[in-house]
Scaffold this motif. Structure first.
Motif, PDB file in Angstrom:
ATOM      1  N   SER A 138       0.860  -1.184   0.000  1.00 15.07           N
ATOM      2  CA  SER A 138       0.000   0.000   0.000  1.00 15.07           C
ATOM      3  C   SER A 138       0.897   1.234   0.000  1.00 15.07           C
ATOM      4  O   SER A 138       2.108   1.144   0.221  1.00 15.07           O
ATOM      5  CB  SER A 138      -0.888   0.007   1.249  1.00 15.07           C
ATOM      6  OG  SER A 138      -0.083   0.175   2.416  1.00 15.07           O
ATOM      7  N   ASP A 139       0.303   2.383  -0.228  1.00 20.42           N
ATOM      8  CA  ASP A 139       1.091   3.620  -0.213  1.00 20.42           C
ATOM      9  C   ASP A 139       1.785   3.816   1.135  1.00 20.42           C
ATOM     10  O   ASP A 139       2.959   4.202   1.195  1.00 20.42           O
ATOM     11  CB  ASP A 139       0.191   4.825  -0.498  1.00 20.42           C
ATOM     12  CG  ASP A 139      -0.156   4.951  -1.976  1.00 20.42           C
ATOM     13  OD1 ASP A 139       0.327   4.133  -2.779  1.00 20.42           O
ATOM     14  OD2 ASP A 139      -0.920   5.880  -2.322  1.00 20.42           O
ATOM     15  N   SER A 140       1.068   3.557   2.216  1.00 25.45           N
ATOM     16  CA  SER A 140       1.649   3.769   3.542  1.00 25.45           C
ATOM     17  C   SER A 140       2.767   2.760   3.818  1.00 25.45           C
ATOM     18  O   SER A 140       3.789   3.108   4.425  1.00 25.45           O
ATOM     19  CB  SER A 140       0.572   3.684   4.626  1.00 25.45           C
ATOM     20  OG  SER A 140      -0.085   2.417   4.584  1.00 25.45           O
ATOM     21  N   GLU A 141       2.593   1.510   3.385  1.00 26.77           N
ATOM     22  CA  GLU A 141       3.638   0.499   3.554  1.00 26.77           C
ATOM     23  C   GLU A 141       4.871   0.861   2.741  1.00 26.77           C
ATOM     24  O   GLU A 141       6.015   0.699   3.200  1.00 26.77           O
ATOM     25  CB  GLU A 141       3.116  -0.869   3.136  1.00 26.77           C
ATOM     26  CG  GLU A 141       2.076  -1.455   4.084  1.00 26.77           C
ATOM     27  CD  GLU A 141       1.418  -2.708   3.534  1.00 26.77           C
ATOM     28  OE1 GLU A 141       0.936  -3.517   4.335  1.00 26.77           O
ATOM     29  OE2 GLU A 141       1.364  -2.865   2.284  1.00 26.77           O
ATOM     30  N   MET A 143       5.814   3.902   1.828  1.00 20.78           N
ATOM     31  CA  MET A 143       6.482   5.047   2.431  1.00 20.78           C
ATOM     32  C   MET A 143       7.265   4.644   3.687  1.00 20.78           C
ATOM     33  O   MET A 143       8.328   5.183   3.968  1.00 20.78           O
ATOM     34  CB  MET A 143       5.463   6.130   2.781  1.00 20.78           C
ATOM     35  CG  MET A 143       4.840   6.796   1.560  1.00 20.78           C
ATOM     36  SD  MET A 143       6.062   7.633   0.516  1.00 20.78           S
ATOM     37  CE  MET A 143       6.496   9.027   1.555  1.00 20.78           C
ATOM     38  N   ALA A 144       6.739   3.679   4.433  1.00 23.07           N
ATOM     39  CA  ALA A 144       7.420   3.226   5.638  1.00 23.07           C
ATOM     40  C   ALA A 144       8.778   2.612   5.309  1.00 23.07           C
ATOM     41  O   ALA A 144       9.707   2.663   6.133  1.00 23.07           O
ATOM     42  CB  ALA A 144       6.559   2.210   6.379  1.00 23.07           C
ATOM     43  N   LYS A 154       8.186  11.532   7.794  1.00 21.23           N
ATOM     44  CA  LYS A 154       7.675  10.257   8.265  1.00 21.23           C
ATOM     45  C   LYS A 154       6.183  10.362   8.535  1.00 21.23           C
ATOM     46  O   LYS A 154       5.715  11.274   9.218  1.00 21.23           O
ATOM     47  CB  LYS A 154       8.399   9.863   9.563  1.00 21.23           C
ATOM     48  CG  LYS A 154       8.045   8.467  10.072  1.00 21.23           C
ATOM     49  CD  LYS A 154       8.638   7.402   9.185  1.00 21.23           C
ATOM     50  CE  LYS A 154       8.398   6.016   9.768  1.00 21.23           C
ATOM     51  NZ  LYS A 154       8.921   4.967   8.849  1.00 21.23           N
ATOM     52  N   GLY A 155       5.408   9.455   7.975  1.00 22.28           N
ATOM     53  CA  GLY A 155       3.965   9.461   8.163  1.00 22.28           C
ATOM     54  C   GLY A 155       3.204  10.320   7.179  1.00 22.28           C
ATOM     55  O   GLY A 155       1.971  10.321   7.182  1.00 22.28           O
ATOM     56  N   LYS A 156       3.923  11.063   6.322  1.00 18.37           N
ATOM     57  CA  LYS A 156       3.254  11.896   5.326  1.00 18.37           C
ATOM     58  C   LYS A 156       2.719  11.033   4.176  1.00 18.37           C
ATOM     59  O   LYS A 156       3.236   9.951   3.883  1.00 18.37           O
ATOM     60  CB  LYS A 156       4.227  12.917   4.742  1.00 18.37           C
ATOM     61  CG  LYS A 156       4.736  13.956   5.732  1.00 18.37           C
ATOM     62  CD  LYS A 156       3.687  14.996   6.043  1.00 18.37           C
ATOM     63  CE  LYS A 156       4.276  16.148   6.838  1.00 18.37           C
ATOM     64  NZ  LYS A 156       3.222  17.110   7.266  1.00 18.37           N
ATOM     65  N   ALA A 157       1.687  11.535   3.521  1.00 19.74           N
ATOM     66  CA  ALA A 157       1.204  10.895   2.301  1.00 19.74           C
ATOM     67  C   ALA A 157       2.282  11.002   1.232  1.00 19.74           C
ATOM     68  O   ALA A 157       3.084  11.941   1.239  1.00 19.74           O
ATOM     69  CB  ALA A 157      -0.086  11.571   1.832  1.00 19.74           C
ATOM     70  N   THR A 283      -2.088  18.281   1.573  1.00 24.33           N
ATOM     71  CA  THR A 283      -0.925  17.639   0.952  1.00 24.33           C
ATOM     72  C   THR A 283      -0.716  18.225  -0.436  1.00 24.33           C
ATOM     73  O   THR A 283      -1.605  18.905  -0.971  1.00 24.33           O
ATOM     74  CB  THR A 283      -1.125  16.111   0.792  1.00 24.33           C
ATOM     75  OG1 THR A 283      -2.050  15.861  -0.282  1.00 24.33           O
ATOM     76  CG2 THR A 283      -1.633  15.471   2.066  1.00 24.33           C
TER      77      THR A 283
END
Length: 338
Positions: A138-141, A143-144, A154-157, A283
């Motif tokens: 996913s996008d969040s995964e 980015m992590a 960190k934690g941004k879209a 954003t």
């Protein structure tokens, strides 16, 4: 005794001839024309296996002589696995150097200024030369895995946090390599623009400037107008006016956008509707290029508060609503202005 001397002399001449012939062979083109020949050296291959893989791929090199060349030059154990191309007029010696240096076949993927992060992911997914390690993330995964724990992002879209450019890579490289490289590039470009920013801009953080740059990117394709458009939006922020920019509304509509904005869309509140909410959206709305970053942090000094498209790629700027309405009538409604 004379016979022995003649035999030794003949042997020396033979060795010199063979050595000279071998040296001559190593410097001659393997192919003199045609298209490049692609081949792959698999990990863990010894020089014998390497020569077999090269020949099997269609490279017309003598495997015995090539293996001998690798051993005599003490490069047999230094060949790097990867994907390569043999270009016309490459000699066996140059080919061996290519394998030892790891001069892999270069592919390219281009990320366009103004694309969304979703479009960037689609472009990477469509590349047949990349290994698609991010496909199930996913996008969040994603980015992590890219953004460090100490980063202010960190934690941004992901939107806006990747720099649009053409990226070269070795065939078979991971798409995560491109994503990391594009993120690092963006941070570098943003920092440079932030450090050179004009004083007293209405941004508290580089991220807010990035949001503005993304809006500027979507508002015009004319590099010459970007500073003016940024100047208009900066003036609006300073005076508390609504930004009222259509690209943010479109971004907030997501898949509901069908190519046209209706009055109802302008009135429907979303976090990105700058007709209903003051200030910047939460954003970025796209991937801004270096020209838009420069414009957002070095906007034109202007009194303009409005602009409208002339329908030729340029904009008409106005300092007051009356002049703006006249420009809208002239350029958008076709009404003659006295």
């Amino acid at each position: 005794m004379a016979f022995i001397k003649q035999l030794i002399l003949a042997s020396v001449v033979s060795v010199v001839a063979v050595t000279g012939g071998f040296s001559w062979w190593s410097k001659q083109p393997v192919t003199s024309g045609g298209a490049p020949i692609a081949f792959t050296v698999t990990p863990g291959s010894g020089v014998g296996a390497v020569t077999q893989q090269i020949v099997a791929a269609g490279v017309p090199v003598n495997p015995i002589l090539f293996g001998l060349l690798a051993r005599l030059t003490q490069k047999a154990g230094r060949i790097k696995a990867g994907s390569y191309e043999l270009k016309p007029n490459t000699s066996p010696r140059r080919l061996l150097d290519q394998l030892v240096r790891g001069e892999f076949a270069q592919e390219a993927v281009t990320i366009i200024e103004g694309w969304t992060f979703r479009q960037m992911r689609q472009a990477l997914a469509a590349s047949p030369d990349l290994k698609h390690d991010s496909a199930q993330l996913s996008d969040s995964e994603l980015m992590a895995r890219i953004v460090s724990d100490s980063s202010e992002y960190k934690g941004k879209a992901p939107e806006g946090l990747f720099f649009p450019d053409t990226y070269l890579f070795a065939k078979g490289a991971s798409d995560m390599q491109i994503l990391r490289q594009a993120h690092v590039q963006l941070l570098s470009k943003l920092k440079a623009a932030w450090d050179a920013r004009e004083p007293d801009l209405p941004y508290k953080t580089p991220y807010q400037a990035l949001v503005m740059a993304s809006i500027v990117e979507k508002e015009t394709g004319q590099k010459s107008e970007r500073a003016m458009i940024a100047g208009v939006f900066v003036n609006r922020l300073r005076t508390g006016m609504l930004l009222q920019t259509d690209p943010t509304v479109i971004y907030g509509m997501g898949d509901k956008y069908a190519g046209k904005i209706r009055k109802k869309d302008l009135e429907t509140d979303t976090p990105y509707n700058t007709y209903t909410r003051t200030g910047l959206p939460p954003t970025p709305i796209a991937l801004p290029g270096v020209a838009s970053l420069a414009a957002a942090l070095g906007p034109a000094k202007t009194d303009a508060l409005y602009f409208v498209s002339r329908n030729d790629g340029t904009s008409k700027f106005s300092d007051n609503l009356g002049d703006h309405n006249k420009a809208v009538n002239q350029y958008q409604r076709g009404i003659a202005v006295p």
